[in-house]
Design an enzyme around this catalytic site. Sequence first.
Site, PDB file in Angstrom:
ATOM      1  N   ASP A 151      12.685  62.369  13.694  1.00 45.03           N
ATOM      2  CA  ASP A 151      12.330  63.137  15.271  1.00 45.03           C
ATOM      3  C   ASP A 151      12.991  63.858  15.517  1.00 45.03           C
ATOM      4  O   ASP A 151      13.981  63.581  15.655  1.00 45.03           O
ATOM      5  CB  ASP A 151      12.015  61.855  16.166  1.00 45.03           C
ATOM      6  CG  ASP A 151      10.984  61.507  17.331  1.00 45.03           C
ATOM      7  OD1 ASP A 151      11.192  62.849  17.891  1.00 45.03           O
ATOM      8  OD2 ASP A 151      10.612  60.686  17.674  1.00 45.03           O
ATOM      9  N   ASP A 253       9.842  66.260  19.404  1.00 45.13           N
ATOM     10  CA  ASP A 253      10.268  65.673  20.174  1.00 45.13           C
ATOM     11  C   ASP A 253       9.871  67.237  22.009  1.00 45.13           C
ATOM     12  O   ASP A 253      10.231  68.452  21.916  1.00 45.13           O
ATOM     13  CB  ASP A 253      10.314  65.301  20.749  1.00 45.13           C
ATOM     14  CG  ASP A 253      10.766  64.610  22.301  1.00 45.13           C
ATOM     15  OD1 ASP A 253       9.881  63.474  22.071  1.00 45.13           O
ATOM     16  OD2 ASP A 253      11.968  65.061  22.685  1.00 45.13           O
ATOM     17  N   GLU A 309       4.575  67.052  19.766  1.00 41.55           N
ATOM     18  CA  GLU A 309       4.174  66.601  20.644  1.00 41.55           C
ATOM     19  C   GLU A 309       3.754  67.805  21.954  1.00 41.55           C
ATOM     20  O   GLU A 309       5.186  68.132  22.061  1.00 41.55           O
ATOM     21  CB  GLU A 309       5.138  65.615  20.974  1.00 41.55           C
ATOM     22  CG  GLU A 309       4.968  64.697  22.080  1.00 41.55           C
ATOM     23  CD  GLU A 309       5.885  63.695  23.566  1.00 41.55           C
ATOM     24  OE1 GLU A 309       5.532  62.846  23.984  1.00 41.55           O
ATOM     25  OE2 GLU A 309       7.641  64.463  22.997  1.00 41.55           O
ATOM     26  N   HIS A 383       5.147  55.109  21.857  1.00 42.08           N
ATOM     27  CA  HIS A 383       6.083  54.630  22.318  1.00 42.08           C
ATOM     28  C   HIS A 383       6.606  54.943  23.734  1.00 42.08           C
ATOM     29  O   HIS A 383       7.217  54.355  25.040  1.00 42.08           O
ATOM     30  CB  HIS A 383       7.335  54.772  21.562  1.00 42.08           C
ATOM     31  CG  HIS A 383       8.002  56.253  21.936  1.00 42.08           C
ATOM     32  ND1 HIS A 383       7.250  57.520  20.914  1.00 42.08           N
ATOM     33  CD2 HIS A 383       8.985  56.828  22.270  1.00 42.08           C
ATOM     34  CE1 HIS A 383       7.994  58.357  21.480  1.00 42.08           C
ATOM     35  NE2 HIS A 383       8.926  58.405  22.669  1.00 42.08           N
ATOM     36  N   ASP A 384       5.087  56.172  24.131  1.00 44.52           N
ATOM     37  CA  ASP A 384       5.884  56.512  25.616  1.00 44.52           C
ATOM     38  C   ASP A 384       4.026  55.596  26.188  1.00 44.52           C
ATOM     39  O   ASP A 384       4.311  56.393  27.119  1.00 44.52           O
ATOM     40  CB  ASP A 384       5.558  57.978  25.563  1.00 44.52           C
ATOM     41  CG  ASP A 384       5.952  59.004  25.100  1.00 44.52           C
ATOM     42  OD1 ASP A 384       7.799  57.343  24.947  1.00 44.52           O
ATOM     43  OD2 ASP A 384       6.652  59.604  24.342  1.00 44.52           O
TER      44      ASP A 384
HETATM   45  C1  GLC Z   1       9.339  62.632  24.782  1.00 46.18           C
HETATM   46  C2  GLC Z   1       9.253  61.457  24.374  1.00 46.18           C
HETATM   47  C3  GLC Z   1       9.783  60.419  24.857  1.00 46.18           C
HETATM   48  C4  GLC Z   1      10.939  61.190  25.339  1.00 46.18           C
HETATM   49  C5  GLC Z   1      11.064  62.444  25.972  1.00 46.18           C
HETATM   50  C6  GLC Z   1      12.665  63.190  26.328  1.00 46.18           C
HETATM   51  O1  GLC Z   1       7.899  62.895  25.502  1.00 46.18           O
HETATM   52  O2  GLC Z   1       7.894  60.932  23.270  1.00 46.18           O
HETATM   53  O3  GLC Z   1      10.026  58.604  24.002  1.00 46.18           O
HETATM   54  O4  GLC Z   1      11.434  60.321  26.318  1.00 46.18           O
HETATM   55  O5  GLC Z   1      10.478  63.105  25.256  1.00 46.18           O
HETATM   56  O6  GLC Z   1      12.720  63.054  24.857  1.00 46.18           O
END
Ligand code: GLC
Length: 604
Positions: A151, A253, A309, A383-384
């Site tokens: 990640d 990310d 993402e 995980h979000d």
């Molecule tokens: C992304 C991750 C999340 C994190 C955010 C800040 O959205 O998936 O878990 O809190 O970025 O890094």
Amino acid sequence: MKNGKKYALLALLLPGILLLGACGRTEPAPRESAAEPALENAGPDAARPVDASEDLKWWQKTIAYEIYVKSFKDSDGDGIGDLKGVTSELDHLKALGVGAIWLTPCYVSPQADNGYDIADYYNIDPAYGTMADMDELIAEAGKRGIRIVMDLVFNHTSNENRWFRESRSGAENDKSDWYIWADPRADGSAPTNWRSIFGGSAWTYDETRGQYYLHTFLPEQPDLNWANPAVRRALGDVANFWVDKGVGGFRMDAITYIKKPAFEDGTPDAGDGTVSVHAMTANTEGILDYLHEFKAAVREDADIFTVGEANGVSAEDLPDWVGPDGVFDMVFEFGHVNIDLPDEMNWCETRAWTLPELKSLFAASQKTTARTNGWYPMFLENHDQPRSINRYLPAGADRNAGAKALATLVLTMRGTPFLMQGEELGFVNVSWPSIEDYNDISTKNHYQFAIDEGYSEAEALAGVHRFARDSARTPMQWDGTRQAGFTTGEPWLPVYDDYADYNAAAERQDPDSVLNWYIALAALRGEHAELVEGSYEELFHEDERIVAFVRESGAGRAVVLINLSTEPARYDPSCVENAVQLLGTHGESEKGVLAPLEAVIFET
Ligand code: GLC
Ligand code: MG
């Protein structure tokens, strides 16, 4: 000949070019370029495909699985999952047909956002182990045909990263321009009215510099300044360090936030006069230039994939983002995960949605990716996000049947399935009685936002029960012993109290379990290549209960029918005339009608 056998034969004939993986899947030819257009992977002429699946890259044929390292398996009794723990459970993943593990960040981090605040991209956090543990994990996974996906959190670092410490030490230093600094307004207030994604101002004042720095997320997560070429080079170096370690890919990310527009106020969307930073900075003009540069910087011969993402990227934007002319191999879109949430910050206002709407979102992405020769990461959870059983099924739906119906959707739609740990066991959301019981900082901030906006504590808590990220992060349940076999100590987040019934050991024993349904679907993907390589054509779009589609390639033609409702659902059976059932959740399926939550796959 069954495709599985055909692959095995090819593997024998072409040693070194194809390696036989779990479930008869083919594993990658070593050293193919990730920069090549998807579906056009030539390889040496001798390896010219005998059918379309040979055209696909390894990551298009496999199943990816997200591990929230902190919650997967604790090897040393400190209550925190670690890399040795991951290595010890690789066989669980192999049985599931997993070929890529996305590890949530395990770099050195003060853990303000559970590792998404990175203090050192080149070292492992001691809580998770050592670099030797990482090397061992990469090697042990490799032996099982599994690649590790890192990640890369590149929009921001931790405020404890030495880059930031140097940057904040004054306006005159090498790294002064590595973060986003701006002067206060005349009255001393923040440069703009932007609100961070986790709530509160997106700007924090720094005494030493007498300036504000921007943070899309927490104040502990200052945003990097991608406009500075030195920053872009440093991040390319990080990626190549991990490529050289032998990882199989990267999840990028929060990547849509890296290009900042001019610092101007936006029209407020909350009672306190702030506007979401997302509305102001996501996917802005010029971002693709940075990302093309990044793509070119990552070693060309690396046999890896990238998945971004991409909150703020819609199906129409996809051609710029994925495929031969795009910047990533795949992107996670947010269309379907936002279907019930019109305003991501406000967990108290949900939106009723219909199945045709959900299907339209998938269909739009499927169509665009197919047209542009791109690829799609099929996912319902990460995980979000809350657990899919709670989100996508009607209230009162049978948990096991519902889990199997959703599994069928994820594993048979065109694209690489991405599973979240626990999804394969049928995990559901936790509903803890007080906000104090929750760990995630964003959950706490969303709760506070609701209170500030005038919702009652009960309403705010109901929102937390629906959307808290903690639900995806409770410890993995391995068996029925104390703490579900996750740890011998006290877990950092409570184990959910359903672990006596929902755990890997028990589900392995039960032929009707959710886990065994996932394993059966994974095996079916190995035997029926059309489920992997085939085209995608939707059926019965307007149907409010059934999701149905055809997957077709030279290998065969499969019809997938899934009833996502709690009512029986009739359909026109002509699409499955003379078809043979391959797999069904309810035994032999009666053509023309699906039982509540029944899923069935026919071969025609
Ligand atoms: C992304 C991750 C999340 C994190 C955010 C800040 O959205 O998936 O878990 O809190 O970025 O890094
Ligand atoms: Mg540990």
